[in-house]
Design a protein around this motif. Structure first.
Motif, PDB file in Angstrom:
ATOM      1  N   ILE A 241       2.810  -8.705 -12.835  1.00  0.00           N
ATOM      2  CA  ILE A 241       3.278  -9.654 -11.821  1.00  0.00           C
ATOM      3  C   ILE A 241       3.457  -8.947 -10.482  1.00  0.00           C
ATOM      4  N   ALA A 242       4.072  -7.764 -10.511  1.00  0.00           N
ATOM      5  CA  ALA A 242       4.314  -7.016  -9.270  1.00  0.00           C
ATOM      6  C   ALA A 242       3.008  -6.646  -8.581  1.00  0.00           C
ATOM      7  N   SER A 243       1.994  -6.288  -9.369  1.00  0.00           N
ATOM      8  CA  SER A 243       0.694  -5.941  -8.795  1.00  0.00           C
ATOM      9  C   SER A 243       0.078  -7.127  -8.056  1.00  0.00           C
ATOM     10  N   LEU A 244       0.087  -8.284  -8.703  1.00  0.00           N
ATOM     11  CA  LEU A 244      -0.473  -9.482  -8.076  1.00  0.00           C
ATOM     12  C   LEU A 244       0.412  -9.972  -6.930  1.00  0.00           C
ATOM     13  N   LEU A 245       1.724  -9.820  -7.087  1.00  0.00           N
ATOM     14  CA  LEU A 245       2.640 -10.233  -6.028  1.00  0.00           C
ATOM     15  C   LEU A 245       2.422  -9.393  -4.775  1.00  0.00           C
ATOM     16  N   ASN A 246       2.145  -8.123  -4.949  1.00  0.00           N
ATOM     17  CA  ASN A 246       1.850  -7.251  -3.807  1.00  0.00           C
ATOM     18  C   ASN A 246       0.596  -7.729  -3.069  1.00  0.00           C
ATOM     19  N   ASP A 247      -0.436  -8.101  -3.842  1.00  0.00           N
ATOM     20  CA  ASP A 247      -1.662  -8.633  -3.222  1.00  0.00           C
ATOM     21  C   ASP A 247      -1.372  -9.935  -2.481  1.00  0.00           C
ATOM     22  N   TYR A 248      -0.509 -10.749  -3.066  1.00  0.00           N
ATOM     23  CA  TYR A 248      -0.177 -12.038  -2.452  1.00  0.00           C
ATOM     24  C   TYR A 248       0.612 -11.845  -1.153  1.00  0.00           C
ATOM     25  N   ILE A 249       1.532 -10.886  -1.159  1.00  0.00           N
ATOM     26  CA  ILE A 249       2.310 -10.592   0.051  1.00  0.00           C
ATOM     27  C   ILE A 249       1.397 -10.118   1.172  1.00  0.00           C
ATOM     28  N   SER A 251      -1.700 -10.904   1.493  1.00  0.00           N
ATOM     29  CA  SER A 251      -2.440 -12.091   1.913  1.00  0.00           C
ATOM     30  C   SER A 251      -1.610 -12.936   2.871  1.00  0.00           C
ATOM     31  N   LEU A 252      -0.344 -13.147   2.538  1.00  0.00           N
ATOM     32  CA  LEU A 252       0.545 -13.936   3.404  1.00  0.00           C
ATOM     33  C   LEU A 252       0.761 -13.252   4.751  1.00  0.00           C
ATOM     34  N   THR A 253       0.885 -11.933   4.704  1.00  0.00           N
ATOM     35  CA  THR A 253       1.066 -11.187   5.954  1.00  0.00           C
ATOM     36  C   THR A 253      -0.150 -11.355   6.865  1.00  0.00           C
ATOM     37  N   ASN A 254      -1.334 -11.330   6.261  1.00  0.00           N
ATOM     38  CA  ASN A 254      -2.565 -11.521   7.015  1.00  0.00           C
ATOM     39  C   ASN A 254      -2.641 -12.934   7.605  1.00  0.00           C
ATOM     40  N   ILE A 255      -2.221 -13.910   6.814  1.00  0.00           N
ATOM     41  CA  ILE A 255      -2.198 -15.298   7.299  1.00  0.00           C
ATOM     42  C   ILE A 255      -1.227 -15.431   8.462  1.00  0.00           C
ATOM     43  N   LYS A 256      -0.054 -14.828   8.324  1.00  0.00           N
ATOM     44  CA  LYS A 256       0.958 -14.889   9.373  1.00  0.00           C
ATOM     45  C   LYS A 256       0.437 -14.283  10.670  1.00  0.00           C
ATOM     46  N   ARG A 257      -0.235 -13.127  10.561  1.00  0.00           N
ATOM     47  CA  ARG A 257      -0.766 -12.472  11.749  1.00  0.00           C
ATOM     48  C   ARG A 257      -1.809 -13.350  12.446  1.00  0.00           C
ATOM     49  N   ASN A 258      -2.674 -13.986  11.682  1.00  0.00           N
ATOM     50  CA  ASN A 258      -3.705 -14.838  12.278  1.00  0.00           C
ATOM     51  C   ASN A 258      -3.127 -16.131  12.853  1.00  0.00           C
TER      52      ASN A 258
END
Length: 363
Positions: A241-249, A251-258
């Motif tokens: 879960i932590a591995s996938l959650l890290n990828d998701y975070i 992804s969200l950070t990238n979305i926020k920046r854009n």
């Protein structure tokens, strides 16, 4: 004649025992549970033959033993079962996380006598009293053999799962845990955190809560799941879960920046890509080439309308496998989702419904 044992006897164990007694009435079912009430109830119902008050030699005759207890108790029960089982007995479990119990099995040198299992079915209700012989029908049932599981053992276990009405899926236990972390465990965390975000961000008049409609409720429905169960799942599958959650975070950070950079093209591509992938899911299949024959039919919300439709199909000798109300706004009117046993029945139903003035949506 089969001899099946159960350690723990709640919703899943009770449901498995019920269908086994229907498919094989002469099978002997032996059960132990910390609570005596469900065992007494099941004995009265005819779904248990032998009630045990401890893990003892009563389980020595079992061909299979289903471990239907919370994951944190599995090690203790496996240790107690090891000296009492016969050489050919297969112990299996029903937990949604597999690596934890596979490690315990290896440590106890029980790999020759264990095959992991995960029936991907359940209910918001718990306990034997809510069990059903149809709970596992057409549900995926993940099967995770050990390094020492023989081909013969695996084939027999796959046949047993099929007898329960479930769809057997043989998979490596580590791959299983990573996959369910992505499609089940992480979404539950996201749903819970999103609900809490709205709760903490809402105004004093609870405007967000009052305005929350289909879309928000659909994607957060699973946030209502049992806190105790999900605490246990997250703690036993924390690495995946932590591995996938890290990828998701990330992804969200990238979305926020854009978003902050007003990159409209990125946002468009985000939704285009997700839409294409989501639309590639086959709504006419449970997956893995298991076909579903289904139609969606508009229906007016009046007294007796569902009964009228059901009687129309029954009068024309068309059997329904399942019927449900569509709980989203994809369709403008009230819509029923009807499943059939085969393509012939599905096509016959479409024709019959159209001829009687119903609007049928192709799937």
């Amino acid at each position: 004649m089969s001899n099946i044992g159960f350690i723990g006897f709640g919703l899943i164990g009770g449901s498995i025992a019920r269908i086994l007694k229907i498919k094989e009435p002469d099978c002997i079912i032996t059960a132990y549970s910390r609570s005596a009430q469900p065992l007494l109830e099941a004995k009265k119902d005819g779904n248990i033959d032998i009630i045990c008050t401890s893990i003892d030699s009563s389980f020595n005759c079992c061909d299979y033993i289903f471990l239907c207890t919370p994951v944190q108790y599995s090690s203790d029960y496996l240790e107690k079962l090891k000296p009492v089982i016969n050489e050919s007995c297969i112990i299996t479990d029903v937990g949604s996380v597999k690596e934890y119990i596979h490690k315990t099995v290896t440590q106890l040198d029980l790999e020759k006598n264990f095959i992991g299992g995960h029936p991907m079915a359940g209910s918001e209700k718990t306990g034997y009293s809510n069990s059903s012989p149809y709970l596992l029908e057409n549900a995926f049932y993940a099967i995770t053999p050990t390094a020492k599981t023989t081909d013969e053992q695996l084939k027999k276990y796959v046949d047993l799962v099929s007898k329960l009405g479930a769809i057997p899926v043989v998979v490596d236990y580590k791959q299983h845990d990573y996959s369910v972390a992505g499609i089940s465990h992480l979404p539950h965390i996201i749903a819970g955190s999103l609900v809490n975000l709205i709760k903490d961000s809402d105004n004093s008049d609870s405007l967000m809560k009052r305005l929350a409609a289909g879309g928000f409720k659909d994607i957060t429905r699973i946030a209502s799941s049992s806190p105790e169960m999900w605490e246990q799942i997250c703690m036993t599958n924390s690495s995946a879960i932590a591995s996938l959650l890290n990828d998701y975070i990330l992804s969200l950070t990238n979305i926020k920046r854009n978003l902050e950079n007003h990159n409209a093209n990125y946002i468009f591509n985000l939704f285009e890509k997700s839409s294409e992938y989501r639309n590639s899911f086959d709504d006419n299949s449970y997956g893995l080439d298991k076909a579903v024959y289904r139609v969606n039919c508009d229906i007016i919300d009046t007294e007796g309308s569902i009964a009228k439709l059901a009687n129309l199909l029954a009068d024309n000798h068309i059997s329904m496998k399942n019927i449900s109300i569509v709980n989203n706004r994809e369709f403008e009117h009230g819509t029923l989702r009807i499943e059939f046993y085969d393509l012939i029945a599905s096509n016959k139903a479409k024709t019959m419904l159209n001829e009687n003035g119903y609007t049928v949506h192709e799937n």
